[in-house]
Design an enzyme around this catalytic site. Structure first.
Site, PDB file in Angstrom:
ATOM      1  N   ILE A 175      29.673 -25.323 -62.700  1.00  0.00           N
ATOM      2  CA  ILE A 175      30.970 -25.954 -62.420  1.00  0.00           C
ATOM      3  C   ILE A 175      31.194 -26.166 -60.918  1.00  0.00           C
ATOM      4  O   ILE A 175      31.970 -27.038 -60.524  1.00  0.00           O
ATOM      5  CB  ILE A 175      32.121 -25.132 -63.049  1.00  0.00           C
ATOM      6  CG1 ILE A 175      33.392 -25.981 -63.219  1.00  0.00           C
ATOM      7  CG2 ILE A 175      32.407 -23.863 -62.258  1.00  0.00           C
ATOM      8  CD1 ILE A 175      34.458 -25.325 -64.078  1.00  0.00           C
TER       9      ILE A 175
ATOM     10  N   ASN B 281      39.875 -12.829 -62.610  1.00  0.00           N
ATOM     11  CA  ASN B 281      40.460 -11.628 -63.204  1.00  0.00           C
ATOM     12  C   ASN B 281      41.801 -11.401 -62.522  1.00  0.00           C
ATOM     13  O   ASN B 281      42.132 -12.043 -61.531  1.00  0.00           O
ATOM     14  CB  ASN B 281      39.526 -10.423 -63.095  1.00  0.00           C
ATOM     15  CG  ASN B 281      39.150 -10.122 -61.676  1.00  0.00           C
ATOM     16  OD1 ASN B 281      40.019  -9.870 -60.841  1.00  0.00           O
ATOM     17  ND2 ASN B 281      37.865 -10.165 -61.371  1.00  0.00           N
TER      18      ASN B 281
ATOM     19  N   GLY C 204      30.190 -13.782 -62.514  1.00  0.00           N
ATOM     20  CA  GLY C 204      30.201 -15.004 -63.325  1.00  0.00           C
ATOM     21  C   GLY C 204      30.685 -16.216 -62.551  1.00  0.00           C
ATOM     22  O   GLY C 204      30.330 -16.429 -61.387  1.00  0.00           O
ATOM     23  N   VAL C 205      31.519 -16.993 -63.208  1.00  0.00           N
ATOM     24  CA  VAL C 205      31.974 -18.246 -62.618  1.00  0.00           C
ATOM     25  C   VAL C 205      32.849 -17.964 -61.385  1.00  0.00           C
ATOM     26  O   VAL C 205      32.814 -18.703 -60.384  1.00  0.00           O
ATOM     27  CB  VAL C 205      32.677 -19.101 -63.688  1.00  0.00           C
ATOM     28  CG1 VAL C 205      33.990 -18.563 -64.100  1.00  0.00           C
ATOM     29  CG2 VAL C 205      32.799 -20.532 -63.249  1.00  0.00           C
ATOM     30  N   ASP C 206      33.585 -16.879 -61.417  1.00  0.00           N
ATOM     31  CA  ASP C 206      34.433 -16.475 -60.284  1.00  0.00           C
ATOM     32  C   ASP C 206      33.580 -16.258 -59.024  1.00  0.00           C
ATOM     33  O   ASP C 206      33.865 -16.809 -57.942  1.00  0.00           O
ATOM     34  CB  ASP C 206      35.152 -15.168 -60.686  1.00  0.00           C
ATOM     35  CG  ASP C 206      36.342 -14.832 -59.833  1.00  0.00           C
ATOM     36  OD1 ASP C 206      36.622 -15.568 -58.879  1.00  0.00           O
ATOM     37  OD2 ASP C 206      36.994 -13.811 -60.120  1.00  0.00           O
TER      38      ASP C 206
ATOM     39  N   SER D  66      36.739 -16.718 -70.709  1.00  0.00           N
ATOM     40  CA  SER D  66      36.641 -15.467 -71.508  1.00  0.00           C
ATOM     41  C   SER D  66      35.320 -15.280 -72.247  1.00  0.00           C
ATOM     42  O   SER D  66      35.159 -14.268 -72.928  1.00  0.00           O
ATOM     43  CB  SER D  66      37.779 -15.333 -72.526  1.00  0.00           C
ATOM     44  OG  SER D  66      38.992 -14.995 -71.877  1.00  0.00           O
ATOM     45  N   THR D  67      34.388 -16.228 -72.139  1.00  0.00           N
ATOM     46  CA  THR D  67      33.171 -16.103 -72.961  1.00  0.00           C
ATOM     47  C   THR D  67      32.025 -15.384 -72.264  1.00  0.00           C
ATOM     48  O   THR D  67      30.936 -15.255 -72.820  1.00  0.00           O
ATOM     49  CB  THR D  67      32.652 -17.488 -73.422  1.00  0.00           C
ATOM     50  OG1 THR D  67      32.229 -18.226 -72.267  1.00  0.00           O
ATOM     51  CG2 THR D  67      33.715 -18.248 -74.170  1.00  0.00           C
ATOM     52  N   GLY D  68      32.273 -14.892 -71.047  1.00  0.00           N
ATOM     53  CA  GLY D  68      31.235 -14.158 -70.323  1.00  0.00           C
ATOM     54  C   GLY D  68      31.495 -12.661 -70.393  1.00  0.00           C
ATOM     55  O   GLY D  68      31.451 -12.059 -71.469  1.00  0.00           O
TER      56      GLY D  68
END
Ligand code: ADP
Length: 169
Positions: free
Chosen positions: A11, A24, A32-34, A122-124
């Site tokens: 992304i 979070n 992750g994406v964060d 939420s999928t990670g």
């Protein structure tokens, strides 16, 4: 009508008005994406998150809510941070996950963003089953009343891509 597009990839390479971050509640970064957004976007994003924590969001951002910052060096104008719910088993409340998408689009509308990229929230680390998360994501975006013209779901792996493709005609 909002056009829904699917992309498999990272992304942080999207050129859009707003990139949504699966943050979070601390807003102070994570994996992750964060982690990827803060790494590629540079320190300006974290600096603004710290200012939010020092002002309106002293207790952090609640699950299902969304707030915007600069996008730093990303090819976007804003990052919209939202906090997905942690999967608690079959009794988990899908309304909180739906709220992430709805609230993010509401913030996008406030900003005047017309193109928005979402990850599979939420999928990670938060372990929500991707098949169900995909259905909630697509239905919520499809039903949202928003001026956003294009939503791109950016799915990191093939499994997530296929799960979303099941729901996007
Ligand atoms: P959460 O804590 O909400 O589960 P994660 O970042 O752990 O957030 O995972 C959410 C989803 O984002 C997962 O499907 C993960 O594979 C995916 N993901 C991780 N890095 C990226 C990235 N750079 N671009 C797009 N999606 C990503």
């Amino acid at each position: 009508m909002t056009t829904i597009t699917l992309v498999q990839g990272d992304i942080t390479w999207q050129s859009v008005d707003a990139v949504v971050n699966a943050a979070n509640s601390s807003l102070l970064g994570g994996g992750g994406v964060d982690g990827a957004i803060h790494r590629r976007g540079g320190p300006a994003i974290l600096a603004e998150c710290r200012r939010l924590r020092a002002s309106r969001y002293g207790k952090g951002l609640a699950t299902g809510r969304a707030v915007a910052t600069t996008a730093g060096e990303l090819d976007a104008r804003w990052v919209i941070h939202t906090v997905g719910p942690v999967w608690q088993g079959p009794g988990s409340d899908p309304a909180l996950l739906a709220s992430c998408y709805r609230e993010s689009l509401r913030v996008a509308d406030e900003l005047g963003a017309r193109t928005v990229a979402f990850p599979a929230i939420s999928t990670g680390v938060f372990r929500w089953p991707v098949e169900e998360a995909a259905r909630i994501a697509v239905e919520t975006v499809r039903d949202a009343e928003t001026a956003v013209e294009e939503v791109t779901f950016v799915l990191f792996d093939e499994r997530a891509y296929k799960a979303f493709a099941e729901h996007v005609g």
